[in-house]
Design an enzyme around this catalytic site. Structure first.
Site, PDB file in Angstrom:
ATOM      1  N   ASN A   1       0.830  -1.213   0.000  1.00  0.00           N
ATOM      2  CA  ASN A   1       0.000   0.000   0.000  1.00  0.00           C
ATOM      3  C   ASN A   1       0.864   1.263   0.000  1.00  0.00           C
ATOM      4  OD1 ASN A   1       1.038   0.036   2.562  1.00  0.00           O
ATOM      5  ND2 ASN A   1      -0.921  -0.114   3.643  1.00  0.00           N
TER       6      ASN A   1
ATOM      7  N   GLU B   1       1.263   4.278   7.374  1.00  0.00           N
ATOM      8  CA  GLU B   1       0.242   3.763   6.470  1.00  0.00           C
ATOM      9  C   GLU B   1      -0.398   4.923   5.687  1.00  0.00           C
ATOM     10  OE1 GLU B   1       0.280   0.704   6.110  1.00  0.00           O
ATOM     11  OE2 GLU B   1      -0.060  -0.500   7.893  1.00  0.00           O
TER      12      GLU B   1
END
Ligand code: F6R
Length: 257
Positions: free
Chosen positions: A152, A159
């Site tokens: 990702n 994140e």
């Protein structure tokens, strides 16, 4: 083995400055990464390295160990900072990043244990461990930061959505990150749901950054990082604004660039 780059590209648009080198395979990528680390170690009296864990840097660490064993490299004055650590996993747990670093690098070279910095991971002292790591990081500017990349496009455990000005913090891991790291554990339930990570601001403060990506599963994240806009949704995209960042790819990870 072919170790020269298949291609070298520079992104130099709108203030972007990123060098992208593509190699035949993982082995050639690791060799190049080791040369870059070696240059820092030999050219600095007190070299400061930022280190990553995971599958990607294993070949790099193996080469550094071989150089040390051949008396071609000394870690005597090297200072290290690791990017991250799972929260609430015993440091002796084989999948803790403390255990990983010991097994894959530190126990094989002449590094002074006092020079090793890793974030603590005591889930009962979240604020203290964050403050401690921020303080530790403030002591020595990082000369070279090694990074892997998540599917990702996370860097460290920053994140998607993490603010670019974030310093060390406790992060709730993405489901995708837990899924992809489940391969190291007996089951997904054993993968911790939280981690402590150096923030993007501290990663960006490194004087040089080397991001390594190998394998098909990283091709999409690399495409978004290199070809897409600089956005917090793609954490690695910020690296395009770093003054000295090199991306090392194998052919599989470079598929879309
Ligand atoms: C590890 C880290 C992560 C990994 C990334 C890729 O310290 O910070 O960002 O670099 O998840 O992991 P691998 O190399 O296992 O594919």
């Amino acid at each position: 083995m072919k170790t020269t780059a298949i291609s070298v590209n520079h992104l130099r648009k709108y203030g972007e400055n990123m060098k992208i080198e593509t190699y035949e395979n993982d082995e050639a990528v690791s060799k190049r990464a080791a040369e870059l680390v070696e240059a820092i170690i030999t050219n600095h009296q007190q070299p400061v390295l930022g280190l990553a864990t995971g599958s990607t840097p294993l070949g790099l660490y193996q080469r550094l160990i071989e150089k040390y064993q051949a008396n071609q490299l000394s870690f005597e004055n090297v200072i290290t900072y690791n990017l991250d650590e799972y929260l609430g996993l015993a440091k002796t747990h084989p999948e803790s990043y403390h255990a990983y670093m010991d097994k894959n690098l530190f126990s094989h070279v002449n590094i002074n244990p006092k020079n090793i910095h890793m974030p603590d991971n005591d889930a009962n002292r979240k604020q203290e461990i964050v403050d401690d790591y921020n303080q530790a990081l403030a002591k020595h500017p990082i000369d070279l930061q090694i990074l892997g990349i998540g599917e990702n496009a996370h860097i460290g455990f920053n994140e998607p959505g993490t603010p670019f000005d974030q310093k060390t913090f406790i992060v709730e891991l993405d489901e995708q990150t837990r899924q992809s790291n489940a391969r190291f554990f007996d089951s997904i339930d054993e993968v911790p749901s939280e981690a402590i990570t150096m923030g993007i601001k501290q990663i960006m403060a490194a004087k040089q950054i080397v991001l390594i990506a190998t394998g098909d599963n990283k091709a999409e994240a690399i495409k978004k990082t290199i070809k897409g806009p600089v956005t917090e949704d793609v954490p690695a995209s910020i690296l395009k604004t770093h003054p000295n960042c090199i991306i090392l790819l194998d052919k599989a990870a470079a598929k879309y660039v």
